[in-house]
Design a protein around this motif. Structure first.
Motif, PDB file in Angstrom:
ATOM      1  N   ARG A  98      37.792 -47.872  19.482  1.00  0.00           N
ATOM      2  CA  ARG A  98      38.446 -49.170  19.260  1.00  0.00           C
ATOM      3  C   ARG A  98      39.787 -49.061  18.524  1.00  0.00           C
ATOM      4  NH1 ARG A  98      32.988 -49.802  18.521  1.00  0.00           N
ATOM      5  NH2 ARG A  98      33.195 -49.316  16.313  1.00  0.00           N
ATOM      6  N   GLY A  99      40.526 -48.009  18.722  1.00  0.00           N
ATOM      7  CA  GLY A  99      41.841 -47.898  18.121  1.00  0.00           C
ATOM      8  C   GLY A  99      42.874 -48.749  18.856  1.00  0.00           C
ATOM      9  N   LYS A 100      43.807 -49.332  18.125  1.00  0.00           N
ATOM     10  CA  LYS A 100      44.871 -50.162  18.704  1.00  0.00           C
ATOM     11  C   LYS A 100      46.194 -49.408  18.598  1.00  0.00           C
ATOM     12  CE  LYS A 100      47.485 -54.425  17.841  1.00  0.00           C
ATOM     13  NZ  LYS A 100      47.633 -55.593  16.921  1.00  0.00           N
ATOM     14  N   PRO A 101      46.740 -48.896  19.728  1.00  0.00           N
ATOM     15  CA  PRO A 101      48.029 -48.197  19.673  1.00  0.00           C
ATOM     16  C   PRO A 101      49.174 -49.199  19.515  1.00  0.00           C
ATOM     17  CG  PRO A 101      47.213 -48.291  21.929  1.00  0.00           C
ATOM     18  CD  PRO A 101      46.145 -48.886  21.068  1.00  0.00           C
ATOM     19  N   THR A 102      50.110 -48.902  18.614  1.00  0.00           N
ATOM     20  CA  THR A 102      51.201 -49.832  18.320  1.00  0.00           C
ATOM     21  C   THR A 102      52.532 -49.102  18.208  1.00  0.00           C
ATOM     22  OG1 THR A 102      50.905 -49.614  15.917  1.00  0.00           O
ATOM     23  CG2 THR A 102      49.654 -51.363  17.030  1.00  0.00           C
ATOM     24  N   LEU A 103      53.595 -49.882  18.340  1.00  0.00           N
ATOM     25  CA  LEU A 103      54.957 -49.408  18.091  1.00  0.00           C
ATOM     26  C   LEU A 103      55.623 -50.445  17.191  1.00  0.00           C
ATOM     27  CD1 LEU A 103      57.194 -47.325  18.707  1.00  0.00           C
ATOM     28  CD2 LEU A 103      57.879 -48.802  20.613  1.00  0.00           C
ATOM     29  N   VAL A 104      55.829 -50.091  15.922  1.00  0.00           N
ATOM     30  CA  VAL A 104      56.398 -51.012  14.940  1.00  0.00           C
ATOM     31  C   VAL A 104      57.557 -50.304  14.242  1.00  0.00           C
ATOM     32  CG1 VAL A 104      55.978 -52.394  12.872  1.00  0.00           C
ATOM     33  CG2 VAL A 104      54.171 -52.148  14.587  1.00  0.00           C
ATOM     34  N   ASP A 105      58.714 -50.932  14.281  1.00  0.00           N
ATOM     35  CA  ASP A 105      59.919 -50.357  13.652  1.00  0.00           C
ATOM     36  C   ASP A 105      60.203 -48.940  14.160  1.00  0.00           C
ATOM     37  OD1 ASP A 105      60.218 -52.687  12.162  1.00  0.00           O
ATOM     38  OD2 ASP A 105      59.021 -51.908  10.494  1.00  0.00           O
ATOM     39  N   GLY A 106      59.943 -48.741  15.446  1.00  0.00           N
ATOM     40  CA  GLY A 106      60.210 -47.439  16.041  1.00  0.00           C
ATOM     41  C   GLY A 106      59.178 -46.378  15.746  1.00  0.00           C
ATOM     42  N   LYS A 107      58.115 -46.721  15.032  1.00  0.00           N
ATOM     43  CA  LYS A 107      57.088 -45.751  14.662  1.00  0.00           C
ATOM     44  C   LYS A 107      55.818 -46.002  15.474  1.00  0.00           C
ATOM     45  CE  LYS A 107      58.700 -44.887   9.951  1.00  0.00           C
ATOM     46  NZ  LYS A 107      58.331 -44.867   8.511  1.00  0.00           N
ATOM     47  N   ARG A 108      55.336 -44.927  16.084  1.00  0.00           N
ATOM     48  CA  ARG A 108      54.114 -45.014  16.874  1.00  0.00           C
ATOM     49  C   ARG A 108      52.902 -44.784  15.988  1.00  0.00           C
ATOM     50  NH1 ARG A 108      57.285 -41.133  20.794  1.00  0.00           N
ATOM     51  NH2 ARG A 108      57.505 -40.242  18.727  1.00  0.00           N
ATOM     52  N   GLY A 109      51.909 -45.625  16.163  1.00  0.00           N
ATOM     53  CA  GLY A 109      50.729 -45.496  15.333  1.00  0.00           C
ATOM     54  C   GLY A 109      49.487 -46.027  16.025  1.00  0.00           C
ATOM     55  N   ILE A 110      48.349 -45.798  15.406  1.00  0.00           N
ATOM     56  CA  ILE A 110      47.079 -46.347  15.869  1.00  0.00           C
ATOM     57  C   ILE A 110      46.398 -47.001  14.674  1.00  0.00           C
ATOM     58  CG2 ILE A 110      44.788 -45.854  16.796  1.00  0.00           C
ATOM     59  CD1 ILE A 110      45.924 -43.719  18.488  1.00  0.00           C
ATOM     60  N   LEU A 111      45.947 -48.229  14.876  1.00  0.00           N
ATOM     61  CA  LEU A 111      45.236 -48.971  13.847  1.00  0.00           C
ATOM     62  C   LEU A 111      43.767 -49.052  14.226  1.00  0.00           C
ATOM     63  CD1 LEU A 111      45.079 -50.899  11.366  1.00  0.00           C
ATOM     64  CD2 LEU A 111      45.619 -52.774  12.949  1.00  0.00           C
ATOM     65  N   PHE A 112      42.923 -48.542  13.348  1.00  0.00           N
ATOM     66  CA  PHE A 112      41.480 -48.666  13.518  1.00  0.00           C
ATOM     67  C   PHE A 112      40.991 -49.705  12.521  1.00  0.00           C
ATOM     68  CE2 PHE A 112      42.398 -44.343  14.952  1.00  0.00           C
ATOM     69  CZ  PHE A 112      41.705 -44.288  16.157  1.00  0.00           C
ATOM     70  N   THR A 113      40.618 -50.887  13.012  1.00  0.00           N
ATOM     71  CA  THR A 113      40.075 -51.902  12.117  1.00  0.00           C
ATOM     72  C   THR A 113      38.654 -51.495  11.716  1.00  0.00           C
ATOM     73  OG1 THR A 113      39.358 -53.186  14.044  1.00  0.00           O
ATOM     74  CG2 THR A 113      41.493 -53.756  13.045  1.00  0.00           C
ATOM     75  N   GLU A 114      38.093 -52.206  10.768  1.00  0.00           N
ATOM     76  CA  GLU A 114      36.782 -51.816  10.241  1.00  0.00           C
ATOM     77  C   GLU A 114      35.744 -51.740  11.348  1.00  0.00           C
ATOM     78  OE1 GLU A 114      33.951 -52.860   6.464  1.00  0.00           O
ATOM     79  OE2 GLU A 114      34.788 -54.552   7.563  1.00  0.00           O
ATOM     80  N   ALA A 115      35.026 -50.626  11.386  1.00  0.00           N
ATOM     81  CA  ALA A 115      33.988 -50.443  12.395  1.00  0.00           C
ATOM     82  C   ALA A 115      32.894 -51.488  12.200  1.00  0.00           C
ATOM     83  CB  ALA A 115      33.388 -49.036  12.282  1.00  0.00           C
ATOM     84  N   PRO A 116      32.446 -52.130  13.272  1.00  0.00           N
ATOM     85  CA  PRO A 116      31.379 -53.135  13.128  1.00  0.00           C
ATOM     86  C   PRO A 116      30.105 -52.554  12.533  1.00  0.00           C
ATOM     87  CG  PRO A 116      31.823 -52.636  15.450  1.00  0.00           C
ATOM     88  CD  PRO A 116      32.913 -52.011  14.656  1.00  0.00           C
ATOM     89  N   GLU A 117      29.875 -51.247  12.754  1.00  0.00           N
ATOM     90  CA  GLU A 117      28.690 -50.621  12.161  1.00  0.00           C
ATOM     91  C   GLU A 117      28.774 -50.636  10.638  1.00  0.00           C
ATOM     92  OE1 GLU A 117      29.397 -48.668  16.188  1.00  0.00           O
ATOM     93  OE2 GLU A 117      30.620 -49.325  14.495  1.00  0.00           O
ATOM     94  N   LEU A 118      29.973 -50.352  10.081  1.00  0.00           N
ATOM     95  CA  LEU A 118      30.119 -50.372   8.629  1.00  0.00           C
ATOM     96  C   LEU A 118      29.993 -51.790   8.094  1.00  0.00           C
ATOM     97  CD1 LEU A 118      33.015 -47.792   8.074  1.00  0.00           C
ATOM     98  CD2 LEU A 118      30.555 -47.454   7.806  1.00  0.00           C
ATOM     99  N   ALA A 119      30.503 -52.762   8.850  1.00  0.00           N
ATOM    100  CA  ALA A 119      30.346 -54.163   8.435  1.00  0.00           C
ATOM    101  C   ALA A 119      28.870 -54.547   8.425  1.00  0.00           C
ATOM    102  CB  ALA A 119      31.134 -55.074   9.371  1.00  0.00           C
ATOM    103  N   ALA A 120      28.111 -54.027   9.406  1.00  0.00           N
ATOM    104  CA  ALA A 120      26.678 -54.319   9.451  1.00  0.00           C
ATOM    105  C   ALA A 120      25.969 -53.723   8.237  1.00  0.00           C
ATOM    106  CB  ALA A 120      26.070 -53.773  10.742  1.00  0.00           C
TER     107      ALA A 120
END
Length: 418
Positions: A98-120
């Motif tokens: 569930r990683g979200k690939p992004t391009l912000v201010d010319g920088k490539r990155g991946i955002l992993f929001t909190e895993a639903p398993e950890l929230a559980a």
């Protein structure tokens, strides 16, 4: 963080909260989805002593290493991705979903929001369980109890043709590897793999893609899918030969083996794991005895029993950022997998103003990544400028502060606000 370490439910159950906190601090735990399934299933298990089943789940969830643990993608998803052409690392790194690939201010990155398993796990720690979770717990236990391992093992043994019945687990593994990696069983092996681990709706597309590639061996075409089949075939050959008993709980235990490619070490107190795991570990991996590691963690906890509450308020990462001199097993694992840790100097005193500026920048970066539209084509890992993993953690476990107390209090809303 220390060596990337897969753990099973039996090991975490053996720890008290103080030991579990130290485990999460000195290792980078890999949380397999089967750990979630087994923990949730205990909602429908008989209580133990004066504790109800729900209280047992709450206690285990409380000890789960949410601060440092990474939930790896489930094996079925990984198998399907691999068969559809995605390459999966099998070098000791967990596969984060569930990683979200992004391009912000010319920088490539991946955002992993909190895993639903950890929230559980966070909810379960507070005794919050949904009706769906209770139902899934019952279904898991029912389905597991209805498994006829002897009957299933016949289907797998059919792949082996005239091979003799194995007399040892090593022989079962050798036969399984020969069958999986020798031309002649390609279609039957892939078909069995699909029926076991892949959604029916995807079977036709996967088979068509495989035929277009020239019906290659799985070892070349989809190494992780091949690995799953090797685990399954070895396990069922062992059951068929009477080397492993046919009780259904052994099948649940075997699921942990699916995740061995995604760790450096595997720690368990389970006897079946101690027998089977070494067959599938690479030469650069280790199987760790749960009781041995627990004893070492206990020594570390006892060595810090003199700390005052003021000392503890600094946070466990400040107190224990490397194995102490009194540890043996932990230090040996660090020496093996992080060989230069002894050469590193302790962190110098922090610049508080620089820290505040860094935190502000990181928060701005995360907000930008959340607001950005995901890239249609994810960048390669080697081309990333940043990776952000978001999680919410409890401030304490046992007597330890997992986060410095002053940081926790600074994050609390003012009186009268939520």
């Amino acid at each position: 963080m220390g060596p990337i370490t897969l753990f099973d439910k039996s090991f975490l159950e053996s720890l008290n909260p103080d030991e579990a906190a130290v485990f999460g601090q000195l290792f980078l735990p890999v949380i397999a989805p089967v750990f979630l399934w087994e923990t949730r299933a205990d909602l429908k298990k008989a209580g133990r002593g004066e504790r109800t089943a729900q209280e047992l789940v709450e206690n285990l969830s409380y000890k789960t290493p949410a601060m440092s643990g990474h939930v790896t993608a489930d094996h079925g998803t990984c198998c399907t991705m691999n068969l559809l052409g995605s390459e999966l690392p099998m070098d000791g790194r967990p596969v984060l979903p569930r990683g979200k690939p992004t391009l912000v201010d010319g920088k490539r990155g991946i955002l992993f929001t909190e895993a639903p398993e950890l929230a559980a796990f966070a909810r379960w720690t507070n005794g919050q369980f949904s009706e769906l979770e209770h139902r899934l717990a019952g279904e898991w236990r029912l389905n597991l109890g209805n498994l006829d391992l002897k009957e299933i093992s016949k289907r797998y043994a059919g792949l082996c043709g005239s091979h003799p019945t194995p007399k040892t687990l090593d022989e079962a593994y050798d036969i399984a590897r020969e069958v999986v990696d020798t031309p002649g069983h390609n279609y039957r092996a892939l078909s069995l793999l699909l029926r076991t681990h892949v959604e029916t709706a995807l079977h036709a597309a996967i088979l068509a893609r495989w035929r277009r590639a020239g019906v290659p061996l799985l070892s070349v075409y989809a190494p992780y899918a091949r690995y799953l089949l090797l685990v399954d075939l070895t396990f069922y050959l062992a059951v068929s030969a009477g080397l492993v008993t046919s009780k259904s709980s052994n099948r649940a235990d075997s699921f942990y083996l699916y995740y061995l490619p995604f760790c450096m070490a595997f720690v368990s107190t389970d006897k079946l794991h101690a027998r089977l795991a070494p067959l599938f570990l690479r030469g650069d991996q280790a199987f760790v005895s749960g009781p041995t590691l627990k004893a070492d963690l206990r020594r570390i906890v006892e060595a810090h029993a003199h700390l005052s509450e003021t000392d503890l308020e600094q946070g466990l990462p400040h107190i224990l950022n490397r194995p102490p001199d009194i540890s043996t097993t932990v230090s040996e694992l660090w020496d093996r997998f992080l060989p230069h840790w002894r050469d590193r100097e302790l962190s110098p005193p922090r610049d508080k103003q620089a820290d505040r500026e860094l935190v502000a920048k990181l928060n701005a970066d995360v907000m930008g990544m959340k607001a950005a539209r995901p890239l249609r084509i994810p960048p390669a890992m080697d081309d990333l400028d940043r990776v952000v993993i978001e999680r919410h953690v409890r401030p304490r476990m046992g007597r330890w502060w997992l986060v410095p107390r002053k940081v926790v209090e600074a994050e609390r809303p003012p009186p009268g606000r939520t």
